[in-house]
Design a protein around this motif. Structure first.
Motif, mmCIF file in Angstrom:
data_model
loop_
_atom_site.group_PDB
_atom_site.id
_atom_site.type_symbol
_atom_site.label_atom_id
_atom_site.label_comp_id
_atom_site.label_asym_id
_atom_site.label_seq_id
_atom_site.Cartn_x
_atom_site.Cartn_y
_atom_site.Cartn_z
ATOM 1 N N ALA A 255 -34.293 7.305 14.826
ATOM 2 C CA ALA A 255 -34.557 8.316 13.797
ATOM 3 C C ALA A 255 -33.795 9.597 14.077
ATOM 4 O O ALA A 255 -33.212 10.205 13.168
ATOM 5 N N ARG A 256 -33.808 10.064 15.309
ATOM 6 C CA ARG A 256 -33.135 11.324 15.621
ATOM 7 C C ARG A 256 -31.619 11.231 15.426
ATOM 8 O O ARG A 256 -31.022 12.144 14.839
ATOM 9 N N PRO A 257 -30.953 10.181 15.899
ATOM 10 C CA PRO A 257 -29.522 10.076 15.570
ATOM 11 C C PRO A 257 -29.260 10.025 14.075
ATOM 12 O O PRO A 257 -28.292 10.634 13.587
ATOM 13 N N LEU A 258 -30.102 9.323 13.324
ATOM 14 C CA LEU A 258 -29.935 9.289 11.871
ATOM 15 C C LEU A 258 -30.144 10.669 11.269
ATOM 16 O O LEU A 258 -29.453 11.051 10.310
ATOM 17 N N LEU A 259 -31.083 11.435 11.829
ATOM 18 C CA LEU A 259 -31.319 12.783 11.328
ATOM 19 C C LEU A 259 -30.114 13.678 11.615
ATOM 20 O O LEU A 259 -29.760 14.539 10.792
ATOM 21 N N VAL A 260 -29.480 13.489 12.754
ATOM 22 C CA VAL A 260 -28.266 14.248 13.062
ATOM 23 C C VAL A 260 -27.158 13.900 12.068
ATOM 24 O O VAL A 260 -26.435 14.781 11.580
ATOM 25 N N LEU B 56 -44.124 19.798 6.767
ATOM 26 C CA LEU B 56 -45.044 19.704 7.893
ATOM 27 C C LEU B 56 -44.879 18.384 8.633
ATOM 28 O O LEU B 56 -44.881 18.344 9.866
ATOM 29 N N ILE B 57 -44.725 17.287 7.887
ATOM 30 C CA ILE B 57 -44.548 15.978 8.528
ATOM 31 C C ILE B 57 -43.254 15.940 9.327
ATOM 32 O O ILE B 57 -43.225 15.509 10.488
ATOM 33 N N MET B 58 -42.170 16.388 8.719
ATOM 34 C CA MET B 58 -40.873 16.372 9.408
ATOM 35 C C MET B 58 -40.871 17.316 10.600
ATOM 36 O O MET B 58 -40.248 17.033 11.635
ATOM 37 N N GLY B 59 -41.547 18.457 10.461
ATOM 38 C CA GLY B 59 -41.605 19.383 11.581
ATOM 39 C C GLY B 59 -42.370 18.817 12.760
ATOM 40 O O GLY B 59 -41.986 19.007 13.917
ATOM 41 N N LEU C 124 -34.285 20.143 7.577
ATOM 42 C CA LEU C 124 -33.694 19.078 6.759
ATOM 43 C C LEU C 124 -34.706 18.390 5.855
ATOM 44 O O LEU C 124 -34.333 17.461 5.132
ATOM 45 N N ALA C 125 -35.955 18.823 5.877
ATOM 46 C CA ALA C 125 -36.986 18.156 5.082
ATOM 47 C C ALA C 125 -36.696 18.257 3.591
ATOM 48 O O ALA C 125 -36.782 17.258 2.856
ATOM 49 N N ASP C 126 -36.355 19.438 3.123
ATOM 50 C CA ASP C 126 -36.124 19.639 1.693
ATOM 51 C C ASP C 126 -34.932 18.833 1.180
ATOM 52 O O ASP C 126 -35.043 18.121 0.171
#
Length: 370
Positions: A49-54, A325-328, A338-340
């Motif tokens: 998940a974190r690499p995908l978020l990057v 809140l969930i993403m944080g 990056l949530a929005d």
């Protein structure tokens, strides 16, 4: 002789442990394999998940560069690579100026801000006691401890942003490569899809790119407008009313502009800081900062963002706040930022899915109607 060999082979196959003849058992095994695949897919998604978020952060950065390059393309007939280079140089120049300005002008203000906030919170608690609210010493210590914990969490989060140089550099590098030639990567992804789905993918990618550009344009313009208006109202307009310039006007303006990138939560945090600093200069100044906060937020919310991104996405504020809140919680400060954009892309994908389902149903109904 051949029949006997065939009978032996059939018996061997029927008793083989790797072959399941009972259809009920095969059905249960298939269901078990599906559940194993689902659990494995979820575990894999959490793991990467974190690499995908990057990577998604790089896409957001690329959309901002792409938007600037497209704007330059309306007035400059030069190659796209040169327009991207101009946007990058302008961005780096602005960040260098901001760092110099922050370092030379507001460094002392930033050091004084925590003390002012703590003092104002203490005065707020004292005022609450005078109004009849029973706040004993143990409760006060708990409140101050929670506040200190929250400030420490924010400080660690900001330190993580500034300290995660490798992540930031990776986002920038990937974003620049994508912004220079986005069609190259779109074709690469489309090549991995079945041929009949590639046209739909290009349409979806185009709508996602347009949505992201407009969303980021609204965010950046909103950040600039909020920072400028906050500084003008606190430093220049306040003396006209006989109140005097609000302390730390430059620092509050920069914080308001930066936090404007995070809708809802950013406005609440910047507004709370502004009001606390305002009341440190007296009741009139505190009331004035409240008026400034509502003016700036309403101007940005009802004029700037609708003017730029009114055709982008229509996201319910409660949905955005819940997703933030969930993403944080899951991914920290990067997930919050990056949530929005991620929620906007999910909505575009779902809308495209609904459109495709509608097109398919029309094609199926058309022959019958004829």
């Amino acid at each position: 002789m051949a029949d006997k060999i065939q009978d032996i082979d059939d018996r061997d196959l029927g008793t083989s442990p790797s072959r399941i003849n009972d259809p009920r058992i095969r059905h249960e095994v298939s269901r078990a394999l599906v559940w194993v695949a689902v659990v494995g897919g979820v575990a894999l998604a959490v793991w990467i998940a974190r690499p995908l978020l990057v990577i998604f952060g790089a896409m957001v950065f690329a959309s901002m560069i792409d938007g600037g390059a497209r704007l330059l393309g309306r007035v400059l007939s030069i190659a796209r690579a040169w327009r991207v280079a101009i946007v990058l140089v302008a961005t780096v120049s602005f960040l260098l100026w901001l760092g110099y300005f922050a370092g030379s002008t507001i460094s002392q203000e930033a050091a004084q801000l925590p003390a002012i906030v703590e003092r104002q919170l203490g005065e707020l608690v004292a005022w609450a006691r005078t109004q009849g609210f029973q706040v004993d010493q143990s409760q006060l210590q708990n409140y101050l401890g929670n506040i200190g914990s929250g400030i420490s969490t924010v400080t660690r989060a900001l330190g993580g942003i500034l300290g995660g140089v490798a992540t930031i550099v990776l986002i920038i590098v990937i974003g620049v490569y994508v912004a220079i030639d986005p069609q190259l990567y779109e074709r690469g992804v489309a090549w991995m899809l079945p041929r009949e789905q590639r046209d739909r993918f290009f349409i979806t990618a185009s709508k996602m790119g347009q949505t992201m550009r407009r969303l980021m344009a609204g965010r950046l313009l909103g950040m600039f407008v909020e920072a400028v208006f906050t500084y003008v109202m606190l430093a220049w307009v306040a003396p006209l009313f006989g109140i005097g310039a609000v302390p730390m006007a430059a620092l509050l303006a920069i914080l308001t502009g930066l936090l404007a990138f995070v809708p809802n939560l950013g406005a609440i945090i910047s507004g709370a800081l502004m009001v606390l600093v305002g009341f440190s200069g007296g009741m009139e100044m505190g009331i004035y900062t409240i008026a400034v906060y509502f003016f700036v937020q309403n101007f940005d919310g009802y004029v700037v963002i609708p003017m730029i991104a009114k055709k982008t996405v229509d996201l319910a504020p409660a949905l955005v706040l819940a997703f933030q809140l969930i993403m944080g919680i899951l991914f920290g400060i990067i997930g919050l930022f990056l949530a929005d954009p991620l929620l906007a892309m999910i909505k575009v994908a779902l809308e495209r899915r609904a459109e495709q389902a509608g097109e398919s149903s029309k094609k199926e109904v058309a022959p019958d109607g004829a």
